[in-house]
Design a protein around this motif. Structure first.
Motif, PDB file in Angstrom:
ATOM      1  N   TYR A 373     -25.867  53.716  62.252  1.00  0.00           N
ATOM      2  CA  TYR A 373     -26.077  52.669  63.261  1.00  0.00           C
ATOM      3  C   TYR A 373     -26.473  51.345  62.609  1.00  0.00           C
ATOM      4  CZ  TYR A 373     -28.086  50.248  67.292  1.00  0.00           C
ATOM      5  OH  TYR A 373     -28.383  49.323  68.261  1.00  0.00           O
ATOM      6  N   SER A 374     -27.375  51.424  61.626  1.00  0.00           N
ATOM      7  CA  SER A 374     -27.805  50.200  60.948  1.00  0.00           C
ATOM      8  C   SER A 374     -26.643  49.554  60.208  1.00  0.00           C
ATOM      9  CB  SER A 374     -28.927  50.508  59.963  1.00  0.00           C
ATOM     10  OG  SER A 374     -30.032  51.032  60.648  1.00  0.00           O
ATOM     11  N   LEU A 375     -25.827  50.371  59.582  1.00  0.00           N
ATOM     12  CA  LEU A 375     -24.694  49.809  58.848  1.00  0.00           C
ATOM     13  C   LEU A 375     -23.714  49.138  59.807  1.00  0.00           C
ATOM     14  CD1 LEU A 375     -24.201  52.668  56.243  1.00  0.00           C
ATOM     15  CD2 LEU A 375     -25.118  50.365  55.830  1.00  0.00           C
ATOM     16  N   ARG A 376     -23.551  49.726  60.982  1.00  0.00           N
ATOM     17  CA  ARG A 376     -22.669  49.104  61.969  1.00  0.00           C
ATOM     18  C   ARG A 376     -23.248  47.775  62.463  1.00  0.00           C
ATOM     19  NH1 ARG A 376     -21.984  52.128  66.568  1.00  0.00           N
ATOM     20  NH2 ARG A 376     -23.323  53.855  65.962  1.00  0.00           N
ATOM     21  N   LEU A 377     -24.585  47.753  62.610  1.00  0.00           N
ATOM     22  CA  LEU A 377     -25.229  46.493  63.008  1.00  0.00           C
ATOM     23  C   LEU A 377     -24.943  45.396  61.993  1.00  0.00           C
ATOM     24  CD1 LEU A 377     -28.787  47.463  64.306  1.00  0.00           C
ATOM     25  CD2 LEU A 377     -27.070  46.175  65.561  1.00  0.00           C
ATOM     26  N   LEU A 378     -25.014  45.758  60.728  1.00  0.00           N
ATOM     27  CA  LEU A 378     -24.778  44.757  59.687  1.00  0.00           C
ATOM     28  C   LEU A 378     -23.320  44.285  59.696  1.00  0.00           C
ATOM     29  CD1 LEU A 378     -26.969  46.295  56.850  1.00  0.00           C
ATOM     30  CD2 LEU A 378     -27.400  44.145  58.074  1.00  0.00           C
ATOM     31  N   ASP A 379     -22.395  45.220  59.971  1.00  0.00           N
ATOM     32  CA  ASP A 379     -20.984  44.827  60.099  1.00  0.00           C
ATOM     33  C   ASP A 379     -20.797  43.873  61.279  1.00  0.00           C
ATOM     34  OD1 ASP A 379     -19.975  46.138  57.979  1.00  0.00           O
ATOM     35  OD2 ASP A 379     -19.362  47.940  59.096  1.00  0.00           O
ATOM     36  N   TYR A 380     -21.478  44.225  62.352  1.00  0.00           N
ATOM     37  CA  TYR A 380     -21.410  43.397  63.562  1.00  0.00           C
ATOM     38  C   TYR A 380     -21.845  41.973  63.267  1.00  0.00           C
ATOM     39  CZ  TYR A 380     -23.426  41.377  67.844  1.00  0.00           C
ATOM     40  OH  TYR A 380     -23.789  40.531  68.858  1.00  0.00           O
ATOM     41  N   ARG A 381     -22.922  41.884  62.487  1.00  0.00           N
ATOM     42  CA  ARG A 381     -23.462  40.588  62.139  1.00  0.00           C
ATOM     43  C   ARG A 381     -22.418  39.743  61.399  1.00  0.00           C
ATOM     44  NH1 ARG A 381     -26.620  38.563  58.136  1.00  0.00           N
ATOM     45  NH2 ARG A 381     -28.110  36.975  58.842  1.00  0.00           N
ATOM     46  N   ARG A 382     -21.705  40.385  60.488  1.00  0.00           N
ATOM     47  CA  ARG A 382     -20.678  39.650  59.738  1.00  0.00           C
ATOM     48  C   ARG A 382     -19.553  39.180  60.656  1.00  0.00           C
ATOM     49  NH1 ARG A 382     -22.445  42.929  55.371  1.00  0.00           N
ATOM     50  NH2 ARG A 382     -21.385  44.783  56.135  1.00  0.00           N
ATOM     51  N   THR A 383     -19.116  40.067  61.536  1.00  0.00           N
ATOM     52  CA  THR A 383     -18.026  39.684  62.454  1.00  0.00           C
ATOM     53  C   THR A 383     -18.485  38.540  63.360  1.00  0.00           C
ATOM     54  OG1 THR A 383     -17.431  42.013  62.492  1.00  0.00           O
ATOM     55  CG2 THR A 383     -16.334  40.578  64.079  1.00  0.00           C
ATOM     56  N   PHE A 384     -19.689  38.662  63.844  1.00  0.00           N
ATOM     57  CA  PHE A 384     -20.242  37.633  64.728  1.00  0.00           C
ATOM     58  C   PHE A 384     -20.166  36.269  64.055  1.00  0.00           C
ATOM     59  CE2 PHE A 384     -23.303  35.022  66.812  1.00  0.00           C
ATOM     60  CZ  PHE A 384     -23.499  35.531  68.089  1.00  0.00           C
ATOM     61  N   GLN A 385     -20.650  36.236  62.821  1.00  0.00           N
ATOM     62  CA  GLN A 385     -20.674  34.955  62.110  1.00  0.00           C
ATOM     63  C   GLN A 385     -19.260  34.403  61.915  1.00  0.00           C
ATOM     64  OE1 GLN A 385     -21.901  34.853  57.894  1.00  0.00           O
ATOM     65  NE2 GLN A 385     -23.273  33.202  58.483  1.00  0.00           N
ATOM     66  N   LYS A 386     -18.372  35.273  61.482  1.00  0.00           N
ATOM     67  CA  LYS A 386     -17.023  34.838  61.145  1.00  0.00           C
ATOM     68  C   LYS A 386     -16.270  34.368  62.395  1.00  0.00           C
ATOM     69  CE  LYS A 386     -12.933  36.894  59.033  1.00  0.00           C
ATOM     70  NZ  LYS A 386     -12.312  37.639  60.134  1.00  0.00           N
ATOM     71  N   GLU A 387     -16.403  35.121  63.474  1.00  0.00           N
ATOM     72  CA  GLU A 387     -15.596  34.845  64.655  1.00  0.00           C
ATOM     73  C   GLU A 387     -16.197  33.778  65.578  1.00  0.00           C
ATOM     74  OE1 GLU A 387     -12.590  36.071  65.366  1.00  0.00           O
ATOM     75  OE2 GLU A 387     -12.527  37.283  63.531  1.00  0.00           O
ATOM     76  N   LEU A 388     -17.512  33.722  65.637  1.00  0.00           N
ATOM     77  CA  LEU A 388     -18.121  32.889  66.671  1.00  0.00           C
ATOM     78  C   LEU A 388     -18.873  31.658  66.170  1.00  0.00           C
ATOM     79  CD1 LEU A 388     -19.529  35.724  68.954  1.00  0.00           C
ATOM     80  CD2 LEU A 388     -17.724  34.118  69.569  1.00  0.00           C
ATOM     81  N   MET A 389     -19.407  31.724  64.969  1.00  0.00           N
ATOM     82  CA  MET A 389     -20.346  30.681  64.578  1.00  0.00           C
ATOM     83  C   MET A 389     -19.706  29.439  63.951  1.00  0.00           C
ATOM     84  SD  MET A 389     -23.556  33.135  63.576  1.00  0.00           S
ATOM     85  CE  MET A 389     -24.253  32.126  62.337  1.00  0.00           C
ATOM     86  N   ASP A 390     -18.398  29.464  63.795  1.00  0.00           N
ATOM     87  CA  ASP A 390     -17.706  28.293  63.265  1.00  0.00           C
ATOM     88  C   ASP A 390     -17.697  27.197  64.341  1.00  0.00           C
ATOM     89  OD1 ASP A 390     -16.005  26.395  62.349  1.00  0.00           O
ATOM     90  OD2 ASP A 390     -14.268  27.722  62.084  1.00  0.00           O
ATOM     91  N   PRO A 391     -18.365  26.072  64.082  1.00  0.00           N
ATOM     92  CA  PRO A 391     -18.438  25.056  65.142  1.00  0.00           C
ATOM     93  C   PRO A 391     -17.104  24.357  65.403  1.00  0.00           C
ATOM     94  CG  PRO A 391     -19.531  24.266  63.147  1.00  0.00           C
ATOM     95  CD  PRO A 391     -19.125  25.688  62.882  1.00  0.00           C
ATOM     96  N   PHE A 392     -16.145  24.602  64.527  1.00  0.00           N
ATOM     97  CA  PHE A 392     -14.876  23.883  64.684  1.00  0.00           C
ATOM     98  C   PHE A 392     -13.746  24.782  65.159  1.00  0.00           C
ATOM     99  CE2 PHE A 392     -17.419  21.777  61.372  1.00  0.00           C
ATOM    100  CZ  PHE A 392     -17.812  20.710  62.147  1.00  0.00           C
ATOM    101  N   ARG A 393     -14.111  25.979  65.602  1.00  0.00           N
ATOM    102  CA  ARG A 393     -13.101  26.834  66.202  1.00  0.00           C
ATOM    103  C   ARG A 393     -13.097  26.530  67.696  1.00  0.00           C
ATOM    104  NH1 ARG A 393     -12.579  33.440  66.233  1.00  0.00           N
ATOM    105  NH2 ARG A 393     -10.511  33.443  67.183  1.00  0.00           N
ATOM    106  N   PHE A 394     -11.964  26.112  68.208  1.00  0.00           N
ATOM    107  CA  PHE A 394     -11.893  25.753  69.621  1.00  0.00           C
ATOM    108  C   PHE A 394     -11.439  26.959  70.437  1.00  0.00           C
ATOM    109  CE2 PHE A 394     -10.013  24.313  73.492  1.00  0.00           C
ATOM    110  CZ  PHE A 394     -10.809  23.269  73.898  1.00  0.00           C
ATOM    111  N   LEU A 395     -12.257  27.336  71.404  1.00  0.00           N
ATOM    112  CA  LEU A 395     -11.886  28.427  72.303  1.00  0.00           C
ATOM    113  C   LEU A 395     -12.333  28.068  73.708  1.00  0.00           C
ATOM    114  CD1 LEU A 395     -12.956  31.778  70.568  1.00  0.00           C
ATOM    115  CD2 LEU A 395     -10.639  31.129  71.231  1.00  0.00           C
ATOM    116  N   GLU A 396     -11.473  28.323  74.676  1.00  0.00           N
ATOM    117  CA  GLU A 396     -11.924  28.175  76.063  1.00  0.00           C
ATOM    118  C   GLU A 396     -13.010  29.211  76.319  1.00  0.00           C
ATOM    119  OE1 GLU A 396     -11.372  25.901  78.123  1.00  0.00           O
ATOM    120  OE2 GLU A 396      -9.595  24.907  77.291  1.00  0.00           O
TER     121      GLU A 396
END
Lengths: 443, 581
Positions: A373-396
């Motif tokens: 579970y902890s390892l999955r949490l850490l994977d989640y964290r990476r995906t979150f950063q990559k997919e969502l935290m880029d301020p210049f990715r435009f998404l509706e």
């Protein structure tokens, strides 16, 4: 009113001049007339008997004891007209784009605050297309909110993006302490976006005097407020308010004021507040939204600290990402229950899981994270950063919400995310049917 | 005494030096500076110096003032008008009603003064004394209905000695400007009395018989009512860095606290927050009275962009109004947000006066002022035997979120409860983000003392184990310790945290608090027969989910009892019988 000229200058400092004069008003505008005939503006900031203290808009360097001071019988004002659109002005309100001088109405600068009962409770979401803003810290019309970032982060790019991607009627850019290339960048972005005809710029760069820099927010906000009263939705961008506070510190120091914290004057809070509080959704008129920049190293530094107490949240930018923790929109609750029914729930679930993963990051440093579970949490964290935290990715917004579901489904079981069964039934993507997330990961 | 006159000699932002031309000046009296011929700027004498010089702090912007401008002194200290009509209103820091001001202008233009109380309203007055009665200050002349209460009309507290009632009006409708009684003192001097009178804001109203705060005031916030309570007549402070949830907490207290009257002093904070209150409250129904929440509320708004010198006035004005409603025999709660902004206003003025600064440039006397302010809270056993109370909850906004600064420290010394707000908790979305370990209160809880210790001990144990888990991982600790940790986490998640957006979970009545505590205690005290961290975590996840569902069910809900047994069964299923071990 009779305009009197005085010649007996007593002292000249970096930004301050003192002279004996009579019948002078507090906060009156004056001009310093050089022996060559050149003129520079100044403003009365204190009176003591016949001793008048003036703040010099162009600084004290080069002012001579045989300069004359003429009091102009009016307070500091700024021009206001529709013809200002597309134009660029300096911190003393003069055009600096080689365009013609305008004959326009003059409006007062740094006027009193709007009666609170004339304010509306902010209720309109501003869609920015930035997932970290639209989902997690929704921007609301009339909000006052700065970007907190280290110097050098791409905050001006984000500021320009938000201004040009949204539906503002009028954009006013107040540049304080800009590097020349930053000024150029704003100009270029506004032109590229086709927004020039609704944009006014007040620009202070490093070659200009600090007093002019101090004036920029007041001019920008005075003009913005006027447009708002005419029913327009106005965006005022202020970059960078940390530089502005630094100028305030210098001027206070020159006036022998007792410093409070780290040399800043004791009224830093009130000074910042009287500017940011100009943001308002006005009953029966338009609105004024303020997006600022506060450069900082540490959030407990007096400038971000005082700013945080004044503004309605902040967007925290770090290493080019918009962070979830440290960012806050105090007004998001006013609007995020009227977007999509899963908005609030998924926002909270995503944040809670990210917070849980933060603890694992700490634990990981001790090498104590081994369970699945902890390892999955850490994977989640990476995906979150990559997919969502880029301020210049435009998404509706709707696509960004779908993306959140994709991310949850990628890393978790339904019962692990703490969302109601009803929402899960409606939105949970079955494996292999992600809407937004790319199926193959390139990790 | 002849009122003084003077001329402006110096102007430095809100500090103005004045040379007296005629008359005597009282330290603390109100003066008006006349600028541009007709704008009268209200100000207050804060310093008297040699050679007929006095210094004023001006409650308005001093732009366009000139040396030589006329100053008219009033001979009266800064005062608040007390009488029927205060409840439900919204004023600036000098008691100007904001809705009245808004009739003229968009902006708060300076030099505007409006009658603080509506003098056109006819109040239905019923006298309760007869001609010939002997009365002293604080005695009741009669009453008028105001919103939720019978508003008592007093012999003004400023009168000294015994008076004979020479005349009292009959029952009927009167405005606050009409005379309702004539009284005569021992020397035969007569005084006409109205339903409203002035009281100086900086002078605490005398107690009749001061008593100690001991009865807990339910706030609807579980962590407060259970662990860190405030009593009627008590004081509390909630310091915290920005973004830790001070405002949300204050709003919740304003809505749900079991007080008769709530006074909100929005001092130097965002205007938008006061706007939310006075635009939302009229629409909200107070379940205790069935009337609009605004009916019990009074808002003083001197927000951050209004003149700084009036911040102090706003705090004192709120307090004086609070003392007045305490005299009515009511339980009054003042929410002062934020006392730090008041302290900063004092710092600005002190700096301009060139006083020698104390730590962080605050004036040396800041701690004395803060303690004197909180001392105005308290319980009063009144002339008629009724009890009134005034409680004060002050927000502190420490620079950098560091509690080791003068205002926080002085406040901690002066208040009975300390609710430390934590950014770490608020980042983790744990509302209310009140520090579970460092906060404290000297007031009695709605729970028994032994029960409070039980909770605090569990929270401490949980914290210790949590730090061990970070160091050693879940595998590094025993199942028993892990269970204890999960119990502490459960307590936090289902009992201490509340969902402020949920109508049911957002506010908890004392009865429900008792019920919830008993259930959570039973869960915690049930020994569990579960092995393995994964299984333990999963068990507590289910327990938490069931309890959280229960939290959002109304007591009247048909499912309520069922859900309660479901939670308990869930736990008991996994319990082991002690005798078998």
């Amino acid at each position: 009113m009779l305009k009197k000229t005085y010649e007996n200058i007593d002292s000249i400092g970096r930004a301050i001049l003192s002279i004996k004069a009579e019948d002078v008003h507090n906060k009156e505008l004056a001009e310093v007339i050089y022996p060559s005939g050149d003129k520079a503006f100044a403003q009365v900031i204190a009176l003591d008997g016949d001793q008048v203290t003036l703040q010099l808009f162009s600084g004290g360097f080069g002012v001579s004891t045989d300069c004359k001071v003429r009091f102009l019988g009016k307070p500091v004002q700024v021009g206001f007209s529709d013809d200002m659109m597309g134009r660029v002005y300096s911190g003393n309100g003069q055009p600096i784009d080689n365009g013609p001088k305008l004959l326009s109405d003059m409006v007062r600068v740094a006027g009193p605050s709007i009666n609170p009962v004339k304010r509306l409770i902010p209720k309109d979401m501003i869609r920015t297309g930035v997932p970290m803003i639209d989902i997690f810290n929704t921007l609301v019309r009339s909000q006052k909110i700065p970007i907190f970032a280290k110097a050098g982060e791409p905050y001006n790019r984000l500021l320009a993006n938000i201004a040009t991607q949204t539906d503002a009627d009028v954009i006013i850019i107040g540049g304080v302490g800009l590097k020349y290339d930053e000024y150029h960048y704003f100009k270029q972005r506004i032109e590229e976006a086709g927004s020039k005809s609704k944009t006014i710029m007040f620009i202070h760069t490093h070659r200009d005097s600090i007093v002019e820099g101090l004036m920029v927010p007041d001019l920008a906000l005075a003009v913005g407020e006027r447009f708002a009263l005419q029913g327009k939705n106005v965006f005022v961008l202020l970059s960078d308010m940390t530089q502005w506070s630094d100028y305030l510190r210098q001027v206070a120091n020159a006036q022998d004021q007792i410093p409070a914290n780290q040399g800043y004057p004791g009224d830093l809070y009130s000074q910042l507040a009287s500017r940011y509080e100009k943001a308002a959704d006005i009953d029966g008129a338009g609105s004024l939204t303020i997006l600022g920049v506060t450069t900082m190293d540490d959030v407990t530094h007096p400038v971000p600290d005082n700013t945080g107490y004044i503004t309605e949240g902040q967007f925290y930018m770090k290493d080019g990402y918009l962070e979830l923790f440290g960012s806050l929109s105090r007004l998001k609750q006013q609007v995020n229950d009227r977007t999509r029914d899963d908005h609030r729930s998924i926002m909270n679930a995503m944040a809670r899981l990210l917070s849980e993963s933060e603890e694992r990051v700490k634990a990981q440093k001790f090498g104590s994270v081994k369970d699945d579970y902890s390892l999955r949490l850490l994977d989640y964290r990476r995906t979150f950063q990559k997919e969502l935290m880029d301020p210049f990715r435009f998404l509706e917004l709707e696509d960004a919400l779908d993306l959140c579901w994709d991310i949850l489904a990628k890393h978790f079981k339904k019962e692990e995310v703490g969302l109601s069964s009803k929402l899960i039934e409606a939105y949970w993507p079955e494996k292999g049917t992600f809407k937004i997330l790319k199926h193959k990961t390139d990790e | 005494m002849k009122k003084a006159k003077g001329k402006v000699v110096s102007v430095n932002e809100s500090l103005v030096g004045v040379k007296i031309i005629e008359g005597a000046v009282i330290n603390g009296e109100v003066a008006y500076i006349v600028i541009e011929n007709d704008k009268r700027l209200k100000s207050e004498v804060i310093d008297v110096k040699p050679e007929k010089m006095v210094y004023l702090q001006v409650f308005e912007d001093t732009g366009w003032m000139k040396v030589g401008d006329l100053v008219e002194f009033t001979g009266l200290p800064l005062a608040v008008k007390l009488g029927p009509g205060i409840l439900g209103s919204v004023t600036d820091g000098l008691q100007n009603p904001l809705y009245e001001l808004a009739k003229k202008e968009w902006f708060l233009e300076r030099g505007q003064e409006v009658e603080p109380l509506d003098n056109t309203v006819k109040w239905h007055f019923t006298p309760s004394v007869k001609k010939g009665a002997i009365v002293t200050r604080g005695d009741i002349l009669g009453a008028v209905p105001e919103k939720l209460f019978q508003h008592k009309i007093f012999v003004p507290f400023s009168l000294q000695g015994d008076y004979t009632v020479k005349h009292i009006v009959t029952e009927g409708n009167y405005t606050i400007d009409e005379d309702i009684a004539v009284v005569e003192d021992a020397n035969g001097t007569t005084i006409k009395l109205k339903m409203a009178f002035d009281w100086p804001v900086k002078k605490p109203m005398p107690f009749h018989e001061r008593s100690v705060p001991v009865e807990p005031m339910p706030t609807g916030i579980r962590i407060l009512d259970a662990l860190f309570p405030i009593a009627y007549g008590g004081t509390a402070c909630n310091p915290g860095p920005f973004g830790a949830g001070k405002t949300v907490l204050q709003h919740s207290l304003a809505r749900h606290s079991q007080a008769d009257v709530v006074i909100i002093a929005a001092c130097g904070e965002r205007a938008g927050e006061a706007v939310e209150v006075f635009k939302d409250f009229p629409e909200l129904i107070d379940p205790r009275t069935g009337k609009s929440l605004m009916d019990r509320t009074f808002i003083v708004g001197n927000t951050s962009s209004m003149p700084v010198a009036a911040r102090e006035a706003s705090v004192y004005m709120a307090t004086t109004v609070g003392e007045y409603y305490r005299k009515q025999g009511l339980d009054v709660l003042i929410l002062a947000d934020s006392t730090s902004r008041w302290a900063q206003a004092l710092r600005e003025t002190s700096g301009r006066k060139e006083e020698i600064p104390g730590p962080e440039a605050f004036p040396m006397y800041i701690s004395t002022l803060i303690s004197a302010f909180y001392d105005r809270a308290g319980v009063d056993i009144l002339e008629d035997g009724n009890i009134g109370s005034l409680s004060i909850i002050g927000t502190v906004s420490p620079a950098g979120g560091n509690f080791d600064e003068p205002v926080t420290q002085a406040t901690l010394l002066s208040t009975g409860a300390f609710w430390g707000l934590s950014r770490a908790l608020s980042d983790a979305r744990k509302y209310p983000a009140i520090d579970r370990i460092d906060s404290k209160s000297k007031y009695p809880s709605l729970l028994r003392e032994e029960e409070v210790s039980f909770l605090i001990e569990l929270l401490r144990d949980g914290k210790t184990i949590a730090s061990n888990i970070i160091l050693m991982g879940e595998k590094g600790i025993t199942d028993e310790a892990y269970i204890l940790y999960q119990k502490a986490e459960l307590l936090d998640a289902v009992f201490l945290q509340q969902n402020s957006f949920n109508d049911v979970d957002g506010v908890t009545s004392p009865d429900r608090l008792r019920l919830m505590f008993d259930v959570v205690r039973e869960i915690i005290e049930t020994p569990l027969a579960i092995k393995g961290k994964e299984a333990i975590r999963s068990h507590f996840n289910f327990a938490r989910q069931a309890y959280i569902d229960w939290n959002s069910m109304s007591i009247d809900d048909s499912e309520f009892e069922k859900q309660k047994f479901q939670i308990l069964n869930l736990v008991k299923k996994r319990a082991y019988a002690k005798e078998n071990v």
